[in-house]
Enzyme design. Structure first.
Site, PDB file in Angstrom:
ATOM      1  N   ASP A  35       0.839  -1.188   0.000  1.00 26.08           N
ATOM      2  CA  ASP A  35       0.000   0.000   0.000  1.00 26.08           C
ATOM      3  C   ASP A  35       0.885   1.253   0.000  1.00 26.08           C
ATOM      4  O   ASP A  35       1.901   1.304   0.679  1.00 26.08           O
ATOM      5  CB  ASP A  35      -0.915  -0.010   1.236  1.00 26.08           C
ATOM      6  CG  ASP A  35      -2.081   0.958   1.099  1.00 26.08           C
ATOM      7  OD1 ASP A  35      -3.220   0.488   0.965  1.00 26.08           O
ATOM      8  OD2 ASP A  35      -1.837   2.190   1.111  1.00 26.08           O
ATOM      9  N   ASN A  82     -12.763  -3.059   2.896  1.00 28.76           N
ATOM     10  CA  ASN A  82     -13.672  -1.924   3.022  1.00 28.76           C
ATOM     11  C   ASN A  82     -14.652  -1.993   1.860  1.00 28.76           C
ATOM     12  O   ASN A  82     -14.238  -2.058   0.704  1.00 28.76           O
ATOM     13  CB  ASN A  82     -12.883  -0.607   2.996  1.00 28.76           C
ATOM     14  CG  ASN A  82     -11.954  -0.477   4.188  1.00 28.76           C
ATOM     15  OD1 ASN A  82     -12.255  -0.974   5.270  1.00 28.76           O
ATOM     16  ND2 ASN A  82     -10.822   0.172   3.998  1.00 28.76           N
ATOM     17  N   GLY A 124     -15.887   2.748   3.955  1.00 23.31           N
ATOM     18  CA  GLY A 124     -14.642   3.487   3.748  1.00 23.31           C
ATOM     19  C   GLY A 124     -13.884   3.094   2.499  1.00 23.31           C
ATOM     20  O   GLY A 124     -12.679   3.350   2.380  1.00 23.31           O
ATOM     21  N   THR A 149     -12.393   3.535  -0.929  1.00 25.72           N
ATOM     22  CA  THR A 149     -12.071   4.680  -1.799  1.00 25.72           C
ATOM     23  C   THR A 149     -11.729   4.231  -3.215  1.00 25.72           C
ATOM     24  O   THR A 149     -11.994   4.959  -4.163  1.00 25.72           O
ATOM     25  CB  THR A 149     -10.894   5.500  -1.223  1.00 25.72           C
ATOM     26  OG1 THR A 149      -9.759   4.652  -1.078  1.00 25.72           O
ATOM     27  CG2 THR A 149     -11.254   6.112   0.126  1.00 25.72           C
ATOM     28  N   HIS A 200     -12.358  -1.046  -6.818  1.00 25.91           N
ATOM     29  CA  HIS A 200     -11.889  -2.321  -7.391  1.00 25.91           C
ATOM     30  C   HIS A 200     -11.594  -3.184  -6.173  1.00 25.91           C
ATOM     31  O   HIS A 200     -10.734  -2.822  -5.354  1.00 25.91           O
ATOM     32  CB  HIS A 200     -10.644  -2.071  -8.257  1.00 25.91           C
ATOM     33  CG  HIS A 200     -10.044  -3.291  -8.902  1.00 25.91           C
ATOM     34  ND1 HIS A 200      -9.718  -3.325 -10.261  1.00 25.91           N
ATOM     35  CD2 HIS A 200      -9.678  -4.499  -8.395  1.00 25.91           C
ATOM     36  CE1 HIS A 200      -9.183  -4.509 -10.547  1.00 25.91           C
ATOM     37  NE2 HIS A 200      -9.146  -5.244  -9.425  1.00 25.91           N
ATOM     38  N   HIS A 213     -10.492  -5.178  -3.165  1.00 25.20           N
ATOM     39  CA  HIS A 213      -9.133  -5.404  -2.663  1.00 25.20           C
ATOM     40  C   HIS A 213      -9.182  -5.769  -1.189  1.00 25.20           C
ATOM     41  O   HIS A 213     -10.082  -5.349  -0.463  1.00 25.20           O
ATOM     42  CB  HIS A 213      -8.250  -4.166  -2.869  1.00 25.20           C
ATOM     43  CG  HIS A 213      -8.819  -2.900  -2.294  1.00 25.20           C
ATOM     44  ND1 HIS A 213      -9.792  -2.173  -2.941  1.00 25.20           N
ATOM     45  CD2 HIS A 213      -8.566  -2.244  -1.137  1.00 25.20           C
ATOM     46  CE1 HIS A 213     -10.109  -1.118  -2.206  1.00 25.20           C
ATOM     47  NE2 HIS A 213      -9.393  -1.140  -1.100  1.00 25.20           N
ATOM     48  N   HIS A 229      -6.921  -5.587   2.304  1.00 20.84           N
ATOM     49  CA  HIS A 229      -5.765  -5.031   3.005  1.00 20.84           C
ATOM     50  C   HIS A 229      -5.228  -6.119   3.938  1.00 20.84           C
ATOM     51  O   HIS A 229      -6.014  -6.765   4.650  1.00 20.84           O
ATOM     52  CB  HIS A 229      -6.181  -3.867   3.900  1.00 20.84           C
ATOM     53  CG  HIS A 229      -6.728  -2.669   3.192  1.00 20.84           C
ATOM     54  ND1 HIS A 229      -5.994  -1.528   2.993  1.00 20.84           N
ATOM     55  CD2 HIS A 229      -7.952  -2.424   2.662  1.00 20.84           C
ATOM     56  CE1 HIS A 229      -6.751  -0.624   2.376  1.00 20.84           C
ATOM     57  NE2 HIS A 229      -7.944  -1.132   2.162  1.00 20.84           N
TER      58      HIS A 229
END
Ligand code: AMP
Ligand code: ZN
Length: 118
Positions: free
Chosen positions: A29, A85, A91, A93, A96, A98, A100
């Site tokens: 990230d 998210n 949250g 943003t 696409h 993903h 974390h």
């Protein structure tokens, strides 16, 4: 389509990649929120976890296996957190799908502070 993660998949923009195969890509990230913070995305553009179907969700099991393998390589044997998210309130943003992966320290829980409610 103007999707930053599709651009990483296509090689249009660079990423600090940890792993790649025919179905997914893992990369660090840009704005790490823990000592170890990387993302794993499907190569297919799926907008969020909220549009998964029996057909396009097969990649999720694969992604979780990839996460476990990367975690071993990064010596995250003490544990880590996998976060998705989803949508505005979640949250999200980047639109696409993903995951974390956060680790490298003991993480606080829960992420939602009830006392902050008005
Ligand atoms: P989310 O808020 O769950 O949608 O997370 C999007 C994540 O993508 C954020 O943690 C960003 O720091 C990260 N991000 C956005 N653009 C890039 C990029 N080009 N390379 C790496 N990470 C990125
Ligand atoms: Zn995309």
């Amino acid at each position: 389509m103007d999707c930053v993660f599709c651009k990483i998949v296509n090689g249009e923009i660079p990423a600090n990649k940890l792993y790649e195969d025919d179905k997914c890509v893992a990369f660090y990230d840009l704005a790490p929120q823990a000592p170890v913070h990387f993302l794993v995305i499907p190569k297919e553009h799926i907008e969020s976890a909220n549009v998964l179907t029996e057909e396009n969700a097969k990649v999720i099991g694969h992604i979780f296996c990839v996460i476990a393998n990367i975690a071993k390589k990064l010596n995250l044997e003490n544990g880590y957190r996998i976060v998705n998210n989803c949508g505005e309130d979640g949250g999200q943003t980047v639109k696409h799908l993903h995951f974390h992966i956060l680790g490298g320290k003991a993480l606080s829980w829960p992420p939602y502070d009830k006392s902050a409610e008005v």
